[in-house]
Design an enzyme around this catalytic site. Structure first.
Site, PDB file in Angstrom:
ATOM      1  N   GLU A 113      -5.130   4.281   6.153  1.00 54.38           N
ATOM      2  CA  GLU A 113      -4.814   4.130   4.688  1.00 54.38           C
ATOM      3  C   GLU A 113      -5.714   4.613   3.517  1.00 54.38           C
ATOM      4  OE1 GLU A 113      -6.478   1.573   1.644  1.00 54.38           O
ATOM      5  OE2 GLU A 113      -5.543  -0.479   2.489  1.00 54.38           O
ATOM      6  N   ARG A 133       0.946  -0.879   0.285  1.00 55.62           N
ATOM      7  CA  ARG A 133      -0.020   0.063  -0.177  1.00 55.62           C
ATOM      8  C   ARG A 133       0.917   1.370  -0.438  1.00 55.62           C
ATOM      9  NH1 ARG A 133      -3.339  -3.716  -0.341  1.00 55.62           N
ATOM     10  NH2 ARG A 133      -5.493  -4.349   0.754  1.00 55.62           N
ATOM     11  N   SER A 181     -11.039  -0.685   2.841  1.00 55.13           N
ATOM     12  CA  SER A 181     -10.141  -0.525   4.465  1.00 55.13           C
ATOM     13  C   SER A 181      -9.150   0.985   4.662  1.00 55.13           C
ATOM     14  CB  SER A 181      -8.868  -1.655   3.781  1.00 55.13           C
ATOM     15  OG  SER A 181      -8.749  -2.371   3.668  1.00 55.13           O
TER      16      SER A 181
HETATM   17  N1  EPU Z   1     -11.029 -10.698  10.151  1.00 49.59           N
HETATM   18  C1  EPU Z   1     -11.657 -10.560  11.341  1.00 49.59           C
HETATM   19  N2  EPU Z   1     -12.429  -9.565  11.560  1.00 49.59           N
HETATM   20  C2  EPU Z   1     -12.307  -8.735  10.432  1.00 49.59           C
HETATM   21  C3  EPU Z   1     -11.728  -8.520   9.440  1.00 49.59           C
HETATM   22  C4  EPU Z   1     -11.000  -9.113   9.579  1.00 49.59           C
HETATM   23  O1  EPU Z   1     -10.438 -11.929  12.399  1.00 49.59           O
HETATM   24  O2  EPU Z   1     -13.482  -8.341  10.930  1.00 49.59           O
HETATM   25  C5  EPU Z   1      -9.214 -11.443  10.109  1.00 49.59           C
HETATM   26  C6  EPU Z   1     -10.214 -12.479   8.907  1.00 49.59           C
HETATM   27  O3  EPU Z   1     -10.749 -13.661   9.144  1.00 49.59           O
HETATM   28  C7  EPU Z   1      -8.580 -12.595   8.118  1.00 49.59           C
HETATM   29  C8  EPU Z   1      -8.245 -11.900   8.144  1.00 49.59           C
HETATM   30  O4  EPU Z   1      -8.563 -11.575   9.201  1.00 49.59           O
HETATM   31  O5  EPU Z   1      -8.300 -14.382   9.265  1.00 49.59           O
HETATM   32  C9  EPU Z   1      -7.808 -11.335   6.958  1.00 49.59           C
HETATM   33  O6  EPU Z   1      -8.937 -11.292   6.143  1.00 49.59           O
HETATM   34  P1  EPU Z   1      -9.413 -10.139   4.932  1.00 49.59           P
HETATM   35  O7  EPU Z   1      -8.713 -12.175   4.546  1.00 49.59           O
HETATM   36  O8  EPU Z   1     -10.271  -9.826   4.990  1.00 49.59           O
HETATM   37  O9  EPU Z   1      -8.452  -9.460   4.603  1.00 49.59           O
HETATM   38  P2  EPU Z   1      -7.541  -8.297   4.808  1.00 49.59           P
HETATM   39  O10 EPU Z   1      -6.121  -7.617   5.655  1.00 49.59           O
HETATM   40  O11 EPU Z   1      -9.040  -7.486   6.556  1.00 49.59           O
HETATM   41  C10 EPU Z   1      -7.155  -7.359   2.870  1.00 49.59           C
HETATM   42  C11 EPU Z   1      -7.637  -5.930   1.892  1.00 49.59           C
HETATM   43  C12 EPU Z   1      -8.096  -5.805   1.259  1.00 49.59           C
HETATM   44  C13 EPU Z   1      -8.325  -6.844   0.455  1.00 49.59           C
HETATM   45  C14 EPU Z   1      -8.237  -7.522   1.103  1.00 49.59           C
HETATM   46  C15 EPU Z   1      -7.948  -8.979  -0.101  1.00 49.59           C
HETATM   47  C16 EPU Z   1      -5.756  -4.597   3.443  1.00 49.59           C
HETATM   48  C17 EPU Z   1      -5.801  -3.335   4.748  1.00 49.59           C
HETATM   49  N3  EPU Z   1      -6.782  -4.463   3.263  1.00 49.59           N
HETATM   50  O12 EPU Z   1      -7.921  -7.324   4.119  1.00 49.59           O
HETATM   51  O13 EPU Z   1      -8.412  -4.627   0.311  1.00 49.59           O
HETATM   52  O14 EPU Z   1      -9.549  -6.650  -0.138  1.00 49.59           O
HETATM   53  O15 EPU Z   1      -6.840  -8.758   1.975  1.00 49.59           O
HETATM   54  O16 EPU Z   1      -7.134  -9.113  -0.440  1.00 49.59           O
HETATM   55  O17 EPU Z   1      -5.010  -4.632   3.033  1.00 49.59           O
HETATM   56  C18 EPU Z   1      -8.912  -1.694   0.410  1.00 49.59           C
HETATM   57  O18 EPU Z   1      -7.778  -1.787   0.714  1.00 49.59           O
HETATM   58  O19 EPU Z   1      -9.650  -1.284   0.554  1.00 49.59           O
HETATM   59  C19 EPU Z   1      -8.819  -3.222   0.913  1.00 49.59           C
HETATM   60  C20 EPU Z   1     -10.513  -3.914   0.679  1.00 49.59           C
END
Ligand code: EPU
Length: 337
Positions: free
Chosen positions: A333, A164, A237
């Site tokens: 972000e 990012r 995010s």
């Molecule tokens: N999780 C939780 N609680 C929550 C959200 C997530 O426990 O409320 C846990 C999930 O269960 C999972 C882990 O955190 O085990 C990761 O969650 P997820 O796969 O949803 O991905 P993320 O790390 O929360 C990132 C990106 C997203 C992108 C997703 C999918 C960042 C800041 N965000 O989210 O990007 O869509 O991975 O690859 O890196 C964005 O940048 O706007 C965005 C939506």
């Protein structure tokens, strides 16, 4: 150049806050951008380039010129046996561009389906999702260097991409992107290793997914997890997933065995910020006009009438509680103005 005055930014940002910009113009060409920048320099006012406004939060009136990027067009500049080279206007809608490539059978960015925003914004924060970052498909970026007033084309390595992050984020407002050159693959290895993708393809009994199958699966996953900005204001995010040292990770894991994290180098771990926020009790919490989305805690939503300041203050409360409970500093972000 047509300049409008005292324009509400409500319809120009996905948060949908009613903040005012002193001046506003749209630019359909590189020349128009040069003209807009000299106008600002003459008046000694700040400027800000806006795509679809999907990664920005205005917290107060903007006392400068908002430049709405409308340089569009997708041109094929070269093709080899294995690759296609494309030059794309910064104002093109990102998902429209992804769909165009998927339909042509060109691989590389299908995992980035449905990310809101424009092509020009994609290198700035090196958009990423489901195991893929846009830097992998960018050959170079053409921008106006406002320090030297020269047009430059920066190679992939000159863009200094990170998680990012990029040169464009580090040197804020110096390089104004008008075109991005992409290199896409004709024979492409699909990246389906991300848990939720695997599950969905399995559920649909798709064994050898096509680019379109994968793109559709991602659209379905995103739609189920992330709020549609047209219905509920948000900027995806709001926070980045923070990195911590291995020592810190191990300590946290002992105190909180359920912690979700993964190694990114021998001595660094990335923590799931969504998990940290949820475990501070924020998931689904609403305070007045602002809330933490109930299906993904990384997302802050505007229930209709929130001001940018209210959203910012809410995010500050989340940062403070994560710091208190986990001793981890969350970074935003979203660009704050
Ligand atoms: N999780 C939780 N609680 C929550 C959200 C997530 O426990 O409320 C846990 C999930 O269960 C999972 C882990 O955190 O085990 C990761 O969650 P997820 O796969 O949803 O991905 P993320 O790390 O929360 C990132 C990106 C997203 C992108 C997703 C999918 C960042 C800041 N965000 O989210 O990007 O869509 O991975 O690859 O890196 C964005 O940048 O706007 C965005 C939506």
């Amino acid at each position: 150049m047509t300049v409008q005055e005292n324009i509400s930014l409500k319809q120009y940002t996905t948060f949908g806050c009613n903040e005012i910009s002193r001046y506003f113009t749209s630019i359909p060409s590189q020349d128009a951008l040069v003209e807009a920048i000299s106008w600002c320099k003459e008046k000694q006012i700040p400027y800000f380039i806006l795509g679809t406004g999907s990664n920005v939060l205005f917290t107060k009136p903007f006392e400068g010129l908002i430049i709405k990027m409308e340089v569009v067009g997708i041109k094929k500049t070269n093709e080899t046996a294995t690759n296609v080279f494309l030059s794309v206007g910064a104002g093109e809608n990102w998902h429209h561009f992804v769909s165009y490539c998927v339909q042509k059978g060109w691989g590389g960015i299908e995992n980035l389906s449905l990310i809101p925003g424009t092509v020009g914004a994609s290198p700035i924060q090196n958009i990423g999702a489901y195991g893929v970052e846009v830097e992998e498909s960018i050959e170079s970026v053409t921008a106006l260097d406002t320090q030297t007033n020269q047009w430059i084309t920066l190679s992939n390595s000159q863009c200094a991409f990170g998680y990012r992050n990029s040169l464009f984020k580090k040197e804020k407002n110096r390089y104004l992107i008008t075109t991005v050159q992409f290199i896409l693959k004709k024979q492409h290895q699909l990246r389906t290793d991300y848990g939720s993708i695997k599950e969905l393809l399995h559920e649909k009994n798709i064994k050898n997914p096509s680019l379109a199958d994968l793109s559709n699966a991602i659209v379905q996953i995103r739609t189920s997890k992330l709020p549609n900005p047209a219905k509920l204001g948000n900027a995806g995010s709001f926070f980045k997933n923070p990195s911590v040292s291995k020592t810190n990770f191990e300590k946290l894991k002992t105190d909180f065995p359920e912690l979700i994290a993964y190694p990114i180098s021998d001595d660094t771990y990335k923590l799931a910020a969504g998990w940290l926020i949820e475990n501070c009790g924020w998931k689904g919490v609403r305070k007045g006009n602002v809330g933490c989305y109930d299906k993904q805690s990384l997302v802050i939503v505007n229930y209709g009438q929130a001001t940018g300041k209210e959203i910012y203050d809410f995010s500050e409360e989340i940062i403070q509680s994560v710091l208190t409970k986990f001793n981890v500093v969350l970074e935003r972000e979203v660009t704050i103005l």
